[in-house]
Design an enzyme around this catalytic site. Structure first.
Site, short mmCIF file in Angstrom:
data_model
loop_
_atom_site.label_atom_id
_atom_site.label_comp_id
_atom_site.label_asym_id
_atom_site.label_seq_id
_atom_site.Cartn_x
_atom_site.Cartn_y
_atom_site.Cartn_z
N GLY A 12 0.86 -1.20 0.00
CA GLY A 12 0.00 0.00 0.00
C GLY A 12 0.88 1.23 0.00
O GLY A 12 0.56 2.25 0.62
N GLY A 15 -0.59 4.60 -0.95
CA GLY A 15 -1.84 4.96 -0.27
C GLY A 15 -1.69 6.13 0.71
O GLY A 15 -0.59 6.59 1.02
N ASP A 16 -2.85 6.53 1.17
CA ASP A 16 -2.97 7.67 2.06
C ASP A 16 -2.22 7.47 3.38
O ASP A 16 -1.53 8.37 3.85
CB ASP A 16 -4.48 7.79 2.36
CG ASP A 16 -4.85 9.19 2.69
OD1 ASP A 16 -4.42 10.09 1.94
OD2 ASP A 16 -5.55 9.39 3.69
N ARG A 46 0.58 -0.75 -6.79
CA ARG A 46 0.23 -1.22 -8.14
C ARG A 46 0.68 -0.22 -9.21
O ARG A 46 1.01 -0.62 -10.32
CB ARG A 46 -1.28 -1.43 -8.24
CG ARG A 46 -1.78 -2.58 -7.39
CD ARG A 46 -3.20 -2.96 -7.80
NE ARG A 46 -3.74 -3.95 -6.90
CZ ARG A 46 -4.56 -3.67 -5.87
NH1 ARG A 46 -4.93 -2.42 -5.65
NH2 ARG A 46 -5.02 -4.62 -5.09
N ASP A 181 -4.05 -0.49 16.66
CA ASP A 181 -5.11 0.41 17.08
C ASP A 181 -4.37 1.70 17.38
O ASP A 181 -3.72 1.81 18.43
CB ASP A 181 -5.83 -0.11 18.32
CG ASP A 181 -6.99 0.81 18.69
OD1 ASP A 181 -6.82 2.04 18.59
OD2 ASP A 181 -8.07 0.31 19.05
N HIS A 182 -4.42 2.66 16.47
CA HIS A 182 -3.50 3.80 16.61
C HIS A 182 -3.77 4.60 17.88
O HIS A 182 -2.90 5.33 18.35
CB HIS A 182 -3.50 4.68 15.34
CG HIS A 182 -4.68 5.59 15.22
ND1 HIS A 182 -5.89 5.15 14.79
CD2 HIS A 182 -4.83 6.91 15.46
CE1 HIS A 182 -6.75 6.17 14.77
NE2 HIS A 182 -6.12 7.26 15.19
N LYS A 186 -1.26 6.88 21.24
CA LYS A 186 -1.40 8.29 21.61
C LYS A 186 -0.83 8.52 23.00
O LYS A 186 -1.04 7.71 23.91
CB LYS A 186 -2.88 8.71 21.58
CG LYS A 186 -3.44 8.79 20.16
CD LYS A 186 -4.85 9.34 20.15
CE LYS A 186 -5.51 9.18 18.79
NZ LYS A 186 -5.13 10.17 17.80
N ASP A 239 -16.56 1.31 13.35
CA ASP A 239 -15.39 2.11 12.97
C ASP A 239 -14.63 2.62 14.20
O ASP A 239 -13.40 2.66 14.19
CB ASP A 239 -15.86 3.31 12.12
CG ASP A 239 -14.70 4.16 11.62
OD1 ASP A 239 -13.72 3.57 11.12
OD2 ASP A 239 -14.76 5.40 11.73
N HIS A 244 -11.08 1.68 19.17
CA HIS A 244 -10.54 2.77 19.99
C HIS A 244 -11.28 2.97 21.33
O HIS A 244 -10.65 3.05 22.38
CB HIS A 244 -10.60 4.09 19.22
CG HIS A 244 -10.06 4.00 17.81
ND1 HIS A 244 -8.96 3.24 17.49
CD2 HIS A 244 -10.47 4.57 16.65
CE1 HIS A 244 -8.72 3.36 16.19
NE2 HIS A 244 -9.63 4.15 15.66
N LYS A 334 -19.33 11.93 14.10
CA LYS A 334 -18.71 12.80 13.11
C LYS A 334 -19.53 14.08 12.98
O LYS A 334 -20.70 14.11 13.32
CB LYS A 334 -18.61 12.09 11.77
CG LYS A 334 -17.72 10.83 11.86
CD LYS A 334 -17.01 10.53 10.58
CE LYS A 334 -16.14 9.30 10.67
NZ LYS A 334 -14.80 9.53 11.16
N LYS A 339 -13.44 18.87 17.79
CA LYS A 339 -12.62 17.65 17.75
C LYS A 339 -12.09 17.46 19.16
O LYS A 339 -11.31 18.28 19.67
CB LYS A 339 -11.47 17.85 16.75
CG LYS A 339 -10.38 16.80 16.82
CD LYS A 339 -10.57 15.71 15.82
CE LYS A 339 -9.47 14.66 15.90
NZ LYS A 339 -9.82 13.38 15.31
C1 BG6 Z 1 -10.01 5.90 12.47
C2 BG6 Z 1 -11.41 5.88 11.93
O1 BG6 Z 1 -9.69 4.65 13.03
O2 BG6 Z 1 -9.89 6.90 13.48
C3 BG6 Z 1 -11.78 7.25 11.39
O3 BG6 Z 1 -11.50 4.92 10.91
C4 BG6 Z 1 -11.55 8.32 12.42
O4 BG6 Z 1 -13.13 7.27 10.95
C5 BG6 Z 1 -10.16 8.22 13.01
O5 BG6 Z 1 -11.72 9.58 11.78
C6 BG6 Z 1 -9.99 9.15 14.18
O6 BG6 Z 1 -8.65 9.16 14.58
P1 BG6 Z 1 -8.05 10.40 15.37
O7 BG6 Z 1 -6.65 9.97 15.70
O8 BG6 Z 1 -8.13 11.58 14.47
O9 BG6 Z 1 -8.93 10.55 16.59
#
Ligand code: BG6
Length: 480
Positions: A12, A15-16, A46, A181-182, A186, A239, A244, A334, A339
């Protein structure tokens, strides 16, 4: 001695995620001299392009997304370790040449046969890529480490997650499988354990005797953007909550792990995930509120009849002694006003109070763990207002760790990539965590099939039902 040297293979590569997160994270690590000496990246995509073209595109992305200024010397050092290979993920020849390339990396960049496979691709490609790696003997080196990092979503429900896990498990052991799981990377989420277990002032109160309830919020101002196709099948529950928010809940609620080590921490998190209780049918509406922002239907790849939820609020209980009777409210959505991600711990009122100002309840003690965008903690308690009149005021002790510009917090992916190189899986989800989270989400989702998805206006705090959900129990959402 930890041997971090490795080749990182990114599937990938165009990719983004690679452009926005992975390459900037590598640049940050290089900037801080934290990348291992023996290191190389092979990005697979690709699209046809050569190394130079690819590197130039990455340069532009680093300029745009890096938290550090561009230092051309540092960039050049990183850039000469990055290669691009164009092949389709199902093409056997591509894997054969990848195998040869990797051997060459070991010679040229001293990567010692260690491999970090990063699957930054859409989920339907996870298992086929892993299987192809095995089929072509790319993963076969002995005496070296081979680890695979898998992005979310890990399945769409319990059954698909199990299937995926079985296929991956035939190639990589659980120990070598790093499910991202990002949120776990944090800063302030890592800090929750420190706040709880490196102090004496919180943990003794961290239970149903002193805590009234807990709120966990992840609010976003953006809509679904160009991800409508994916989001239509996921919705906020799959999602954000499955991963998270449940992870946040687990870390906040878990018992102290015996050791500060991956397995011990993950054992405790699993106990919480198993203890979460969601009531069946009749009172579902008292425990869940779903919403969809006005205008969602107009988003790219979204059906005009869609009932996908872009907001969810839940009231959950845990079946365990520590949290008996304590509601955990979680919400995410959303197109909201702000935020913000945070955990609010609201403590109980003092049993008896001899201040008449508090007869109908004092302002509650709150501990707020601010995850983003502000990172820090706020402790709210009551104090006397200066003056001759007896007045009680809530005051706050506020600690902000990223308000000072010099404190440029690392991005989650920096820490997570280093962890994989170190073989430390504590900030990654083990299979039984994913499994139990999906079991719960499937249960919630089937109980909610008939639930109303209420429209809400962008720029507010979500549907009316979410207010009612919390107010019914005499509580209110804190938007601090
Ligand atoms: C992602 C979701 O896992 O986390 C997105 O798929 C969401 O929909 C994003 O916008 C939020 O991440 P953060 O780090 O900006 O809170």
């Amino acid at each position: 001695i930890i041997n971090q040297s490795c080749s990182m293979i990114i599937f990938g590569g165009t990719g983004d995620l690679t452009h926005r997160k992975l390459i900037p994270a590598l640049y940050h690590l290089m900037y801080q001299e934290m990348l291992p000496e023996g290191f190389a990246v092979i990005s697979v995509g690709r699209q046809k392009k050569n190394n130079e073209e690819y590197r130039e595109e990455l340069y532009q992305s680093v300029l745009k997304y890096s938290r550090f200024p561009m230092d051309k010397t540092i960039w050049d050092q990183l850039c000469e370790k990055i290669y691009y290979r164009a092949f389709s993920f199902d093409e056997g020849d591509g894997y054969e040449s990848l195998k040869a390339d990797l051997q060459q990396m070991d010679q040229v960049h001293h990567t010692r046969g260690n491999r970090l496979y990063y699957l930054a691709v859409s989920p339907e490609n996870f298992a086929p890529i892993v299987e192809k790696l095995k089929e072509h003997g790319v993963t076969a080196k002995r005496g070296c480490w081979q680890r695979v990092v898998i992005e979310k979503p890990f399945g769409q429900d319990l059954a698909s997650a199990q299937q995926l896990n079985n296929r991956i498990g035939k190639v990589f052991s659980e120990q070598d499988t790093y499910r991202i799981d990002h949120y776990l990377g944090k800063e302030m989420i890592q800090n929750i354990m420190v706040i709880r277990f490196a102090n004496t002032i919180f943990e003794p109160l961290w239970n149903h005797q002193y805590i009234d309830h807990i709120q966990i919020t992840a609010a976003e101002t953006e809509g679904v953007g160009s991800r409508g196709g994916y989001y239509e099948k996921a919705g906020a529950l799959r999602d954000m909550v499955q991963n998270h928010l449940l992870q946040l809940l687990a870390i906040t609620a878990m018992e102290p792990p015996g050791k500060n080590e991956a397995e011990a921490i993950r054992d405790e998190k699993v106990k919480i995930l198993k203890a979460i209780h969601f009531p069946k049918d009749s009172i579902v509406h008292q425990h869940v509120a779903l919403g969809q922002y006005r205008g969602y239907h107009m988003e790219e790849k979204v059906s005009p009849q869609s009932t996908t939820e872009t907001y969810v609020a839940l009231k959950l209980f845990l079946d365990c002694d520590r949290w008996k009777g304590v509601p955990f409210y979680i919400r995410t959505g959303k197109k909201l006003q702000q935020k913000t991600s945070q955990v609010v711990i609201q403590f109980k009122q003092p049993d008896k109070t001899f201040y008449k100002e508090c007869e109908s309840g004092c302002n509650p003690n709150l501990l707020v763990i601010k995850i983003q965008p502000e990172e820090g903690t706020l402790l709210q308690f009551n104090a006397k207002k200066p003056g001759n009149l007896q007045q009680i005021l809530p005051v706050g002790m506020n600690f902000c760790q990223n308000c000072n510009l010099e404190n440029n917090s690392p991005e989650a992916y920096e820490k997570l990539l280093l962890d994989v190189m170190d073989g430390d899986a504590s900030r990654f989800t083990r299979w039984d965590e994913v499994e139990n989270a999906w079991r719960l989400i499937d249960e919630i989702s089937s109980s909610c099939e008939a639930a109303l998805v209420e429209e809400y206006l962008p720029g507010g705090w979500g549907p009316e039902g979410a207010q009612q959900l919390i107010e019914r129990s005499g509580h209110r959402w804190w938007n601090l």
